[in-house]
Design an enzyme around this catalytic site. Structure first.
Site, PDB file in Angstrom:
ATOM      1  CB  CYS A 117      91.820  -8.938 -31.995  1.00  0.00           C
ATOM      2  SG  CYS A 117      92.996  -7.802 -31.239  1.00  0.00           S
ATOM      3  CB  CYS A 150      90.972  -6.886 -28.913  1.00  0.00           C
ATOM      4  SG  CYS A 150      91.880  -6.100 -30.245  1.00  0.00           S
ATOM      5  CG  ASP A 151      88.171  -9.268 -28.282  1.00  0.00           C
ATOM      6  OD1 ASP A 151      87.779  -8.222 -27.737  1.00  0.00           O
ATOM      7  OD2 ASP A 151      88.220  -9.420 -29.509  1.00  0.00           O
TER       8      ASP A 151
END
Lengths: 307, 84
Positions: free
Chosen positions: A132, A135-136
């Site tokens: 992701c 997200c990261d």
């Protein structure tokens, strides 16, 4: 038992568009989705959806969702379909929580990100490996990062990482990147992105955290290593069709075989739209268009049943 | 008297799965403490030490740690700790 004309499974662009079209045809419609996200919701930058020259995937999905809820439709969010059973007239749809009946069903359950399934992939999830980007990516500020997959998603990931990472490697299995030409140009113009084609990723290595990616150059068969702190795996998607295996015809990839004129499946009364079907181009606008076609076909089918 | 369940999430505004987890909990009427790693980047180290990894979202229900969007695990933990 709750009875509907139409049940739509999925809360991405295909399912949402089908919902809008079905409710405008005054079909008693239920949309069930395990979440409003889809692949679109994971995308950080969309530049090919008309009317929106540059938009974040989650923002676009939010606009779709806001449009959907302005219509007369029942929505069951955070529920997942587990089985479809044929009845004398129509179908019984089972989720983990409840059961619903309907005359027709549209499957728009989309697809999940694929894993590489190679040595140490699971071991380093969260310790360098992520699927992701939104997200990261921030976890890799001033670090070396690799992206595996040279399609649109991988190319966009490499470009997005320019905001944070010091060096970016983009690994592609084929001898060329398969992303759009505009993305290719953008990548080629960036000295901090190094493209490696013909690369078959073999394993991830490190101790506590990911330190190296090992790959084989497919032409020379030479083994190479890249030192890296992180890796985003963006190698495409797998259709969410486990729950319809044995009921409708799937191709070798597990995608639902569809009649692209009507979006009918091999089972009368069950229609399909979006990334879960066997159409090769997995695009938001294609999914939305198929959602509209599926809803209109389902409407004609239900009208005929009721006559 | 039952003790209130402590629920905390480490998230960031761009993180799609963080958004889904927060929306799901709000759908259940559950309040939580949010630590936004964009607003408070210094909390990233704390998050990595607690969860022993780097990916988000990290959801903590009392002492239970759930990484990512995993509805069944979240439901299980919420039930176990009496939050639902």
């Amino acid at each position: 038992m709750e009875q509907y004309d139409l049940i739509i499974l999925g809360g991405g662009p295909a399912g949402i568009t089908a919902g809008i079209y079905a409710s405008r045809k005054k079909l008693k419609t239920l949309l069930i989705t395990k979440e409003f996200l889809g692949q679109v919701g994971l995308s950080w930058r969309i530049e090919n959806y008309p009317g929106f020259p540059k938009i974040n995937g989650r923002d676009l999905l939010k606009l779709f969702h806001n449009h959907l809820v302005q219509n007369e439709i029942t929505i069951q969010n955070y529920e997942e379909a587990i089985k479809i059973e044929k009845l004398n007239t129509g179908f019984k749809l089972k989720t983990k929580e409840k059961e619903y009946n309907s005359l027709a069903i549209i499957i728009a359950t989309g697809a999940e990100l694929k894993k590489l399934n190679i040595k140490n992939e699971d071991r380093f999830i969260g310790k360098g490996i992520s699927y992701c980007l939104t997200c990261d990516e921030k976890a890799f500020e001033n670090k070396k990062v690799a992206v595996i997959g040279g399609g649109n998603t991988g190319a966009e990931a490499a470009i997005s990482l320019l905001k944070f990472a010091s060096e970016i490697y983009l690994l592609e299995y084929l001898d060329h990147l398969t992303c759009d030409e505009v993305l290719k140009e953008e990548i080629e113009s960036q000295s901090r992105i190094q493209v490696i084609t013909n690369a078959e990723t073999l394993s991830f290595e490190g101790n506590e955290e990911l330190k190296k990616i090992v790959y084989q150059e497919r032409k020379t068969r030479k083994i190479h290593e890249i030192e890296t702190d992180g890796c985003f795996i963006q190698i495409g998607v797998m259709p969410n069709t486990e729950f319809v295996k044995g009921l409708i015809d799937l191709n070798k990839k597990g995608e639902i075989i569809s009649n692209l004129k009507t979006m009918e499946t091999s089972h009368k009364g069950i229609f399909v739209a979006g990334d879960v079907c066997d159409f090769p181009f997995k695009q938001i606008i294609v999914a939305a268009s198929q959602g509209a076609s599926a809803a209109l076909s389902a409407y004609l089918y239900i009208k005929e049943l009721n006559n | 008297m039952t003790e209130k369940v402590k629920i905390k999430i480490y998230s960031s505004p761009d993180c799609s799965y963080c958004y889904v987890v927060k929306d799901y909990l709000s759908h259940q009427g559950i309040e939580l403490e949010e630590i936004d790693l964009y607003e408070q980047p210094e909390k990233r180290q704390e998050m990595e030490e607690i969860s022993k990894q780097k990916n988000i979202p990290v959801l903590i229900i009392n002492d239970e740690i759930i990484i990512g969007w995993k509805k069944e695990k979240i439901d299980e933990a919420l039930k176990k700790h009496g939050a639902i």
